[in-house]
Design an enzyme around this catalytic site. Structure first.
Site, PDB file in Angstrom:
ATOM      1  N   ARG A 129       2.089  -1.438   8.518  1.00  0.00           N
ATOM      2  CA  ARG A 129       1.445  -2.155   7.419  1.00  0.00           C
ATOM      3  C   ARG A 129       2.367  -2.231   6.203  1.00  0.00           C
ATOM      4  O   ARG A 129       3.113  -1.305   5.925  1.00  0.00           O
ATOM      5  CB  ARG A 129       0.127  -1.472   7.049  1.00  0.00           C
ATOM      6  CG  ARG A 129      -0.878  -1.516   8.181  1.00  0.00           C
ATOM      7  CD  ARG A 129      -2.125  -0.707   7.866  1.00  0.00           C
ATOM      8  NE  ARG A 129      -2.881  -1.287   6.765  1.00  0.00           N
ATOM      9  CZ  ARG A 129      -3.988  -0.742   6.271  1.00  0.00           C
ATOM     10  NH1 ARG A 129      -4.451   0.392   6.779  1.00  0.00           N
ATOM     11  NH2 ARG A 129      -4.629  -1.318   5.275  1.00  0.00           N
ATOM     12  N   ASP A 327     -14.098  -5.187   3.999  1.00  0.00           N
ATOM     13  CA  ASP A 327     -14.080  -4.358   5.203  1.00  0.00           C
ATOM     14  C   ASP A 327     -15.213  -4.669   6.168  1.00  0.00           C
ATOM     15  O   ASP A 327     -15.206  -4.194   7.309  1.00  0.00           O
ATOM     16  CB  ASP A 327     -14.141  -2.871   4.829  1.00  0.00           C
ATOM     17  CG  ASP A 327     -12.837  -2.369   4.249  1.00  0.00           C
ATOM     18  OD1 ASP A 327     -11.779  -2.923   4.601  1.00  0.00           O
ATOM     19  OD2 ASP A 327     -12.868  -1.423   3.442  1.00  0.00           O
TER      20      ASP A 327
END
Length: 448
Positions: A129, A327
């Site tokens: 990431r 999320d």
């Protein structure tokens, strides 16, 4: 290096009505911040209801490595005896943040303005990431960074020996970036200013004020302007962590798509910067109500009651709501599969740099289970098949992403045929009691 062990496939089968009370774990965002701010305070901070998932436990170990005394008293009760702002010791070992993007980015922020060097790593997902979105603003304070190509972990940060305050406009809506800059600003003389063009979850601002930091938040033509005065003496707190709305999303959404279900999820934080999913579900026609509205620890809280909702319709989710539910889009896509008509989700490019590329991961899994999905860089849409129209029967890759794995477990509870993920292990990073909690409500889950 951190990892999730040997992959263990997990399957979810069509369930009988889900009923009962779902007591989900503590809020992950607040749990991380409680440990970090407790470590930066002078004295003992007491925490109850801490989420004891892998992500948060890795943050607890990191605070110990910086010299704070962190004690687990059992039952979600922890204490942190802090070392004060600017009091971090240099860790003797590499800081392993496992799967947690929140953990690593906030910890980078809180150490970047101290004269110490720290090396960070994580599991395969975290090491893939991008970290430049945090290390770029930290460099403005004077911190130096050496990492892998593309700004990826493992990475060493050399903290600024004489940090200077910054004024930083957050280029993308990210609570992690904002919080990292604010935490860095704690150990800097003068005022650090963060400007958000689009508001994100505000737990850091609320908790910094609670710990005694001098912080102001104002709306202006530039956006939301947060000003922090550096070098305070943070005061230890007693923190009762509310239950996590992101975890609550899974039993709530499972109840909405499973015939005959009626589930109560008590004590859920409804901070307006976190509750977008629940309002979106209501817009779709979900039988979802808020009961016993109250305030706990400066955060709005309610008990959520979710009942089977066969009449949900696809909608265009307002793009401005994205930051408050970023999320939750994976499990929203599952609910959209059981609605009638198309659900359009736009303004969601942040999903592509989460634990996985969540748009791609969900699109692949939904298609494997009979759904039609269209996608672009910053949007995606799901064509719903109605309350009893999802075929299921597919196997999905979790991509080491806990929310992808749990979302497809929810899908299996209402689909005609079982839904399988290739690895259920990542679930423990944020929701270690997911399997017993859901089976206790009536879900039919199996491993292997």
């Amino acid at each position: 290096m951190s990892g999730h062990g040997t992959p263990i496939p997990m399957s979810s089968h069509r369930a009988d009505p889900l009923t009962g009370v779902a007591e989900v774990p503590g809020d992950k965002s607040i749990s991380h911040r409680s440990l970090i701010l407790g470590a930066m305070a002078v004295g003992e901070t007491k925490i109850s209801g801490l989420l004891e998932g892998d992500d948060v436990l890795d943050t607890a170990k990191a605070m110990q490595a910086f010299g704070a005394e962190v004690v687990n008293h059992g039952g979600g009760n922890w204490s942190v005896h802090g070392v004060g702002v600017g009091g971090f010791a240099e860790p003797e070992q590499v800081i392993d943040c496992g799967n947690s993007g929140t953990g690593v980015r906030l910890i980078m922020g809180c150490m970047a303005t101290s004269p110490i060097s720290v090396t960070f790593t994580g599991d395969a997902s975290l090491n893939g990431r991008p970290m430049a979105r945090v290390t770029d603003p930290l460099a403005l304070f004077g911190a130096k960074t050496v990492g892998r190509k593309g700004g990826r972990l493992p990475m060493t940060i050399v903290g600024a020996p004489e940090p200077t305050p910054v004024r930083y406009v957050v280029p993308v809506p990210s609570a992690q970036v904002k919080s990292a800059v604010l935490l860095a600003g704690l150990n800097v003389p003068g005022q650090t200013v963060v400007i958000e063009k689009e508001a994100t979850r505000d737990h850091s601002e609320r908790m910094l004020a609670g710990f005694g930091a001098e912080i102001t938040v104002e709306d202006s033509d530039e956006g939301r302007v947060i000003t922090l005065t550096g070098q305070p003496e943070l005061k230890p707190q007693e923190i009762a962590v509310p239950r996590d709305p992101s975890s609550a999303a899974f039993p709530v959404c499972a109840a909405l798509i499973t015939p005959g279900s009626d589930v109560l999820v008590p004590g859920i934080g409804l901070n307006p910067t976190r509750a977008g999913l629940f309002y979106t579900l209501q817009d779709m026609g979900a039988d979802l109500t808020f009961e016993n509205m109250r305030e706990e620890g400066g955060e709005p809280v309610a008990d959520l009651r979710a009942k089977y909702s066969p009449d949900m319709k696809g909608i265009a989710v307002p793009p401005e709501r994205a930051a408050s539910m970023i999320d939750e889009y994976p499990v929203l896509a599952v609910v959209a599969s059981f609605a009638t008509g198309k659900t359009m989700m736009a303004g969601v490019k942040e999903l592509r740099v989460k634990e996985s590329d969540r748009i791609d991961a969900m699109a692949r899994g939904l298609r494997a289970n009979g759904l039609t999905v269209d996608e672009g860089e910053d949007w995606w849409s799901v064509e719903g098949l109605g309350p009893d129209g999802v075929p299921g029967g597919g196997t999905c890759e979790s991509f080491l992403d806990h929310r992808i794995a749990m979302s497809f477990m929810v899908m299996g509870m209402g689909a005609k045929n079982p839904v399988t993920v290739d690895d259920g292990n990542p679930i423990t990073t944020s929701f270690p009691i997911f399997e017993p909690l859901m089976t206790g409500l009536g879900a039919k889950l199996s491993k292997g």
